[in-house]
Design a protein around this motif. Structure first.
Motif, PDB file in Angstrom:
ATOM      1  N   ASN A  40       0.782  -1.199  -0.073  1.00 18.58           N
ATOM      2  CA  ASN A  40       0.047  -0.076   0.102  1.00 18.58           C
ATOM      3  C   ASN A  40       0.633   1.319   0.060  1.00 18.58           C
ATOM      4  O   ASN A  40       2.307   1.164   0.143  1.00 18.58           O
ATOM      5  CB  ASN A  40      -1.041  -0.159   1.071  1.00 18.58           C
ATOM      6  CG  ASN A  40      -0.158  -0.074   2.494  1.00 18.58           C
ATOM      7  OD1 ASN A  40       0.583   0.597   3.003  1.00 18.58           O
ATOM      8  ND2 ASN A  40       0.000  -1.355   3.166  1.00 18.58           N
ATOM      9  N   ASN A  41       0.026   2.701   0.080  1.00 21.35           N
ATOM     10  CA  ASN A  41       0.777   3.659  -0.044  1.00 21.35           C
ATOM     11  C   ASN A  41       1.805   3.779   0.954  1.00 21.35           C
ATOM     12  O   ASN A  41       3.039   4.606   1.058  1.00 21.35           O
ATOM     13  CB  ASN A  41       0.109   5.023  -0.117  1.00 21.35           C
ATOM     14  CG  ASN A  41      -0.421   4.935  -1.393  1.00 21.35           C
ATOM     15  OD1 ASN A  41       0.001   4.511  -2.562  1.00 21.35           O
ATOM     16  ND2 ASN A  41      -1.664   5.811  -1.694  1.00 21.35           N
ATOM     17  N   GLY A  42       1.612   3.094   2.220  1.00 18.20           N
ATOM     18  CA  GLY A  42       2.725   3.357   3.368  1.00 18.20           C
ATOM     19  C   GLY A  42       4.076   2.430   3.324  1.00 18.20           C
ATOM     20  O   GLY A  42       4.971   2.682   3.203  1.00 18.20           O
ATOM     21  N   SER A  44       5.197   0.443   0.751  1.00 15.85           N
ATOM     22  CA  SER A  44       4.988   0.242  -0.628  1.00 15.85           C
ATOM     23  C   SER A  44       6.081  -0.669  -1.364  1.00 15.85           C
ATOM     24  O   SER A  44       5.872  -1.112  -2.420  1.00 15.85           O
ATOM     25  CB  SER A  44       5.363   1.590  -1.623  1.00 15.85           C
ATOM     26  OG  SER A  44       6.733   2.003  -1.095  1.00 15.85           O
ATOM     27  N   PHE A 339      -4.310   4.962   2.377  1.00 19.60           N
ATOM     28  CA  PHE A 339      -3.838   3.841   1.931  1.00 19.60           C
ATOM     29  C   PHE A 339      -3.811   3.341   0.697  1.00 19.60           C
ATOM     30  O   PHE A 339      -2.662   2.513   0.426  1.00 19.60           O
ATOM     31  CB  PHE A 339      -4.718   2.964   2.611  1.00 19.60           C
ATOM     32  CG  PHE A 339      -4.362   1.382   3.035  1.00 19.60           C
ATOM     33  CD1 PHE A 339      -3.440   1.156   4.130  1.00 19.60           C
ATOM     34  CD2 PHE A 339      -4.688   0.270   2.164  1.00 19.60           C
ATOM     35  CE1 PHE A 339      -2.993   0.022   4.432  1.00 19.60           C
ATOM     36  CE2 PHE A 339      -4.211  -0.860   2.424  1.00 19.60           C
ATOM     37  CZ  PHE A 339      -3.395  -0.895   3.565  1.00 19.60           C
TER      38      PHE A 339
ATOM     39  N   ARG B 101       8.159   1.727  -8.032  1.00 20.42           N
ATOM     40  CA  ARG B 101       7.750   2.261  -6.741  1.00 20.42           C
ATOM     41  C   ARG B 101       9.031   2.640  -5.884  1.00 20.42           C
ATOM     42  O   ARG B 101       9.122   2.944  -4.710  1.00 20.42           O
ATOM     43  CB  ARG B 101       6.703   1.467  -5.706  1.00 20.42           C
ATOM     44  CG  ARG B 101       5.769   1.024  -6.571  1.00 20.42           C
ATOM     45  CD  ARG B 101       4.780   0.300  -5.782  1.00 20.42           C
ATOM     46  NE  ARG B 101       5.124  -0.778  -5.271  1.00 20.42           N
ATOM     47  CZ  ARG B 101       5.423  -2.026  -6.011  1.00 20.42           C
ATOM     48  NH1 ARG B 101       5.029  -2.157  -7.321  1.00 20.42           N
ATOM     49  NH2 ARG B 101       5.824  -3.132  -5.293  1.00 20.42           N
ATOM     50  N   MET B 104       8.791   5.931  -4.376  1.00 17.16           N
ATOM     51  CA  MET B 104       7.865   6.123  -3.080  1.00 17.16           C
ATOM     52  C   MET B 104       8.665   5.947  -1.927  1.00 17.16           C
ATOM     53  O   MET B 104       8.624   6.425  -0.807  1.00 17.16           O
ATOM     54  CB  MET B 104       6.798   5.141  -3.132  1.00 17.16           C
ATOM     55  CG  MET B 104       5.735   5.358  -4.191  1.00 17.16           C
ATOM     56  SD  MET B 104       4.352   4.092  -4.021  1.00 17.16           S
ATOM     57  CE  MET B 104       3.270   4.611  -2.786  1.00 17.16           C
ATOM     58  N   TRP B 116      -2.647   1.183  -6.996  1.00 17.18           N
ATOM     59  CA  TRP B 116      -2.274  -0.240  -6.904  1.00 17.18           C
ATOM     60  C   TRP B 116      -3.541  -0.930  -7.685  1.00 17.18           C
ATOM     61  O   TRP B 116      -3.251  -2.115  -8.075  1.00 17.18           O
ATOM     62  CB  TRP B 116      -2.864  -0.488  -5.560  1.00 17.18           C
ATOM     63  CG  TRP B 116      -1.923   0.255  -4.545  1.00 17.18           C
ATOM     64  CD1 TRP B 116      -1.777   1.348  -3.912  1.00 17.18           C
ATOM     65  CD2 TRP B 116      -0.427  -0.549  -4.387  1.00 17.18           C
ATOM     66  NE1 TRP B 116      -0.742   1.662  -3.101  1.00 17.18           N
ATOM     67  CE2 TRP B 116       0.240   0.769  -3.471  1.00 17.18           C
ATOM     68  CE3 TRP B 116       0.338  -1.427  -4.654  1.00 17.18           C
ATOM     69  CZ2 TRP B 116       1.802   0.574  -3.049  1.00 17.18           C
ATOM     70  CZ3 TRP B 116       1.605  -1.474  -4.181  1.00 17.18           C
ATOM     71  CH2 TRP B 116       2.304  -0.544  -3.441  1.00 17.18           C
TER      72      TRP B 116
END
Lengths: 423, 205
Positions: A40-42, A44, A339, B101, B104, B116
């Motif tokens: 998820n974005n946390g 990754s 998220f 990614r 990120m 995603w």
């Protein structure tokens, strides 16, 4: 013999089924996106990248043992060159597979070739892993006829490139993480030496397990003496790895700076503690104590247990090393980070810390890659080593056997030398 | 040279989240992700306070891409999808992004979101500015400083919509611009200066 081939066939079938399942789930992932994973974005990155690091490391053992045998003239190690380099090749292919599986835009992967950015450590890794794979393949081809004058010379030259490239592969993989100033716990000069040492111990440990299995399957024979001497080397590698971990932990702990303190607390008594302590105790302390005494490491089952622990320990290390640094956000506060999934409820949309757990899809794909690696190794091994004549297995450590192995790998001259020494 | 930037007054910001929604609508940002967030610093509950009564404090921090002069995300991109344009904005070429990614992981501010899944929008149509590209699944996205608006000499939507006028948009390379004056006079600061990214977005109180 009949029994052995039945066993081999059932192993092949199981691996083929697992591989097919993995490929199927991967295709499903391509159609659905990485949303079917736990990432998820946390957090990754997840299991795929941890496995990528793990398999790059595992591929070290083979090529480093084989090429240092040639570079430093350790004749004993040359005997295991073929199973070692095959192992190295299979593992690096698995590592590359994990990188491709992790890509969210696999259909644009050709941009790596037509639009490379040379300041990216990931680009360096693409280049170095390609070179490394190529060297492995050349090595394998040359090892088919090592007794020919021409290929012996080519082998000597290749090994001189193989060793530094092998060291570089682990360093560059480390720099993907070690150069990220954003992440406490990653940004450290020790990352490259740490990756090299983890690669050396996990790689050699896996090689030892494979050699014992090949002995049992009568596909390739390694004397108990050589296994014990490789196990002694493994003890040294474990000590070096432990030293690196200790240096890093004490440097992080001593100043008590908040970010490092957070990472350390997560490692020693937080969510990552099981992984961390299993690695320290099960992956470093116990196997070191098992292998450091020469009488113990002459017992093959002890070597197998210790080696398995080292491999599992390094896997745990890949997990804690990757995930711990995703937990805390540098700039944090409620409501946190979105998220990254639409279907989550309003309260679940947000996350205050990085969280991650792999999904079934990720586990099945990972298992598929693992099965593919075993499958390829099992299929290629007999082709590369040939099957041993049964009588050779019984006269353990005999002069005849040593001489035969040397004829295979060093050419007739070397074999004559060995016979003279023994005689 | 031009270095477009935003300066944000934390004294003025009331944490109303208008800029968050303005950004999401303008830039067609799908459900489950945001380019711009307003966090209540150091708390685990929105609009919470830090400290113990009666010594309490509360601080809001609007957080999006910092449009760094030395963007960590740009250096690590293996395909050069992230770039810094001639106006000093950090942008992403979605056609190049392979979805690895690494950017990120490299961004110290968690400013980037990843697609995603197939982007989901509610209401179910592209509600963004007509010139904003629709990003596909598998690419990273983040604040563009409202490229489509700023290219047309309009202010970014978060700046326009802020009810307390906490945001000032302008060119850092023009010493006479309002933003340059504010940064000078208010002793504005940057987020995480020790990371060496040198953000163009500034904050002041």
């Amino acid at each position: 013999m009949q029994k052995a081939s039945t066993k081999r066939m059932s192993l092949l079938i199981v691996c083929a089924l697992l591989t097919a399942t993995g490929v199927g789930v991967w295709i499903y992932q391509i159609t659905q996106g990485l949303a079917i994973t736990g990432m998820n974005n946390g957090s990754s990155w997840g299991l795929y990248i941890a496995c990528f690091m793990f398999f790059v490391g595992l591929s070290a053992g083979g090529l480093i043992v084989a090429s240092s045998a040639s570079v430093f003239g350790v004749r004993d190690f040359k005997k295991v060159s073929r199973p070692a380099v095959l192992l190295s090749t299979v593992c690096i292919i698995a590592a590359a597979a994990f990188i491709l599986i992790d890509l969210g835009g696999i259909q644009r992967v050709f941009n790596l070739i037509i639009h490379p950015n040379l300041t990216s450590p990931l680009m360096w890794d693409v280049i170095v892993i390609s070179v490394y794979l190529l060297i492995n393949l050349v090595y394998l081809v040359l090892l088919r006829k090592p007794d020919e004058q021409r290929s012996a010379r080519a082998l000597a030259i290749t090994s001189r490139f193989a060793l530094p490239v092998a060291i570089l592969v682990h360093s560059v993989t480390a720099w993907i993480f070690g150069l990220e100033i954003a992440k406490a716990g990653w940004y450290s000069a020790i990352m490259a030496p740490l990756f090299v040492s983890s690669a050396l111990d996990s790689g050699l440990a896996l090689l030892l397990v494979v050699l014992v299995v090949l002995n049992a399957a009568r596909l390739f024979e390694t004397s108990r003496k050589l296994i014990a001497s490789l196990a002694g080397l493994l003890a040294v590698f474990i000590a070096v790895d432990a030293f690196m971990v200790l240096s890093e932990i004490i440097t992080m702990a001593y100043p008590g700076a908040p970010e490092e303190a957070f990472v350390l607390a997560e490692l020693t008594r937080g969510t990552m503690a099981p992984w961390f302590w299993f690695q320290v105790i099960g992956g470093l302390v116990v196997p070191f104590l098992l292998l450091v005494f020469s009488r113990l490491r002459e017992k093959t089952p002890v070597v197998v247990v210790a080696s398995t622990l080292v491999v599992l320990g390094v896997f745990c290390k890949r997990i804690w090393l990757l995930l711990t640094s995703f937990i805390e956000f540098n700039v944090s506060g409620a409501p946190g980070l979105a998220f990254g999934r639409a279907e989550r409820t309003a309260t679940e949309t947000w996350t205050l810390v990085g969280t991650y757990s792999p999904t079934w899809a990720e586990l099945l794909i990972t298992l598929g890659v693992l099965a593919l690696a075993v499958l390829v190794y099992t299929l290629l091994a007999p082709r590369l080593f040939g099957t041993l004549p049964t009588h050779a297995l019984h006269d353990d450590d005999s002069t005849e056997r040593h001489a035969r192995a040397d004829v295979l790998l060093d050419g007739p001259q070397a074999a004559a030398g060995t016979q003279a020494e023994v005689g | 040279m031009t270095r477009l930037a935003i300066a944000i007054s934390q004294e003025r910001c009331t944490g109303c989240q208008t800029c968050v929604n303005a950004c999401k609508m303008e830039n067609n940002v799908p459900m489950g992700m945001l380019w711009n967030r307003v966090i209540t610093v150091g708390t685990d509950v929105m609009d919470g306070a830090v400290g113990s009564y009666p010594n309490l404090s509360k601080e809001y921090l609007p957080l999006a891409c910092q449009h760094c002069e030395n963007p960590a995300c740009m250096a690590v991109c293996p395909v050069g999808a992230t770039y810094k344009d001639e106006k000093g904005r950090v942008l992403i070429n979605y056609d190049l992004c392979i979805g690895c990614r690494i950017c990120m992981a490299a961004c110290p501010y968690n400013a980037r979101c990843f697609n995603w899944e197939e982007p989901v929008r509610d209401p179910d149509f592209n509600y963004g500015h007509r010139d904003v590209p629709v990003r596909p699944r598998g690419v990273t996205e983040k604040c563009t400083l409202c490229k489509e608006r700023t290219d047309a000499d309009l202010e970014p939507m978060c700046v326009v919509c802020c009810p307390t006028r906490a945001r000032t948009y302008g060119d850092l390379d023009d010493p006479e611009s309002e933003i340059s004056k504010l940064i000078r006079e208010k002793h504005a600061y940057q987020l995480l200066p020790e990371r060496g990214t040198n953000p163009q977005v500034h904050y002041y109180k």
